[in-house]
Write an enzyme that holds these catalytic residues in place. Structure first.
Site, PDB file in Angstrom:
ATOM      1  N   SER A  95       0.842  -1.203   0.000  1.00 40.88           N
ATOM      2  CA  SER A  95       0.000   0.000   0.000  1.00 40.88           C
ATOM      3  C   SER A  95       0.877   1.253   0.000  1.00 40.88           C
ATOM      4  CB  SER A  95      -0.968  -0.054   1.186  1.00 40.88           C
ATOM      5  OG  SER A  95      -1.902   1.014   1.129  1.00 40.88           O
ATOM      6  N   LEU A  96       0.858   2.024   1.082  1.00 40.96           N
ATOM      7  CA  LEU A  96       1.724   3.193   1.209  1.00 40.96           C
ATOM      8  C   LEU A  96       3.179   2.838   0.884  1.00 40.96           C
ATOM      9  CD1 LEU A  96       2.835   5.854   2.608  1.00 40.96           C
ATOM     10  CD2 LEU A  96       2.790   4.521   4.703  1.00 40.96           C
ATOM     11  N   ARG A 120      -2.100  12.102   0.228  1.00 40.12           N
ATOM     12  CA  ARG A 120      -2.806  10.827   0.053  1.00 40.12           C
ATOM     13  C   ARG A 120      -3.534  10.451   1.344  1.00 40.12           C
ATOM     14  NH1 ARG A 120      -1.358   5.306   0.976  1.00 40.12           N
ATOM     15  NH2 ARG A 120      -2.003   3.825  -0.648  1.00 40.12           N
TER      16      ARG A 120
END
Length: 318
Positions: A95-96, A120
């Site tokens: 993800s991140l 984000r």
């Protein structure tokens, strides 16, 4: 396939791996790590380093702080590690963590990445009002079984697999009532466990579309470079080797599911034997044990784990 004697892939963790004090010992010991925190502080216009080193924890848990914090710690560790280990054949992030992987591959400049993931986190937090969305971890069910549970529980609401982490763990995401129905249904259909998670928003599902649109506008303004190492993208579980694909997959990742198990199986099929988790915590090494216990997964999160990992790599090469 790679034909190096012991090919390495670097893995970068995502949200949930944060802890007060992360990166502090390395920043005190290595100028390159301290410089990384200074760069982040300058890029964000506040002392992210102080929040990482001293907390408070409740502030560090805010999504728009957590995301740049984990990225910064991961990149600080990466820079300490870079001169001490062989070059990786591939990089991947959960993800991140995919942003950390792109910084490692040279696709994105670190200050740009820090500002982008702060936004984000903010956009993801703002996309859905508090209480409207939820996530739950389903343990001990196949992807097919979890997908069927989500479909049956949706009832015209959003409910879908969000993180396909390992054969034993899939996280689902969507509207709160639908996710609660799905967790109950998973229990009834034989899941080992179905547990609602303490999260601030329903990540990686279609409810995140407003965040995806806002992030796309930001990414359009960021200059990307050709990746030095192939980056395994979450959304397709495939290799990204050019700028257009890097941009596209980072945008789609916001609403798309994280196909982590498939990403790791792709790397294993490419011949990777040794994985190094670069960043706070050991979540990805834990998932690798569930995916393929025969592979080596080392981690570097502080000075002690750095020393241990370097010793293990040296003895493996001997």
């Amino acid at each position: 396939m790679t034909d190096l004697p012991n090919p390495i892939a670097l893995l970068f963790p995502g949200q949930g791996s944060q802890a007060v004090g992360m990166g502090k010992d390395l920043a005190e010991r290595y100028p390159v790590a301290r410089q990384t925190f200074d760069e982040a502080d300058a890029a964000l216009d506040y002392s992210l380093s102080q929040l990482c080193f001293e907390g408070p924890e409740e502030k560090l848990r805010l999504t728009e702080i957590t995301q740049p914090a984990i990225l910064t710690v991961s990149v600080a560790i990466l820079r300490v590690l870079q001169t001490r280990v062989p070059k990786p054949c591939f990089v991947a992030g959960h993800s991140l963590g995919e942003y950390s992987a792109h910084v490692a591959s040279g696709t994105m400049m670190f200050p740009d990445a820090v500002r982008t993931v702060r936004n984000r986190g903010k956009y993801m937090q703002e996309a859905v009002p508090v209480g409207v969305g939820a996530m739950a971890a389903i343990l001990g069910m196949t992807l097919e079984q979890v997908t069927a549970v989500c479909k049956d529980a949706a009832q015209d609401e959003v409910c879908a697999p969000a993180n396909i982490n390992s054969p034993e763990q899939i996280v689902i995401s969507g509207n709160t009532a639908a996710v609660e129905r799905a967790a109950k249904l998973a229990d009834e259909r034989g899941a080992k466990r179905a547990k609602l998670l303490q999260v601030s928003a329903p990540f990686h599902c279609s409810l995140m579309k407003p965040a995806q649109d806002r992030l796309e506008s930001d990414l359009n303004l960021v200059t990307l470079q050709e990746p030095v190492y192939p980056v395994v993208c979450n959304v397709d579980a495939d290799l990204v080797t050019d700028v257009a694909r890097a941009h596209d997959t980072l945008v789609r990742q916001v609403t798309g599911s994280v196909k982590w198990e498939q990403c790791m199986r792709l790397l294993i099929a490419q011949g990777i034997q040794t994985f190094i988790e670069v960043g706070p915590g050991k979540v990805l090494c834990g998932l690798m044990r569930q995916i393929d216990r025969s592979k080596t997964c080392l981690n570097v999160s502080d000075e002690a784990s750095l020393t241990k990992t370097l010793e293990q790599l040296t003895s493996a090469a001997a």
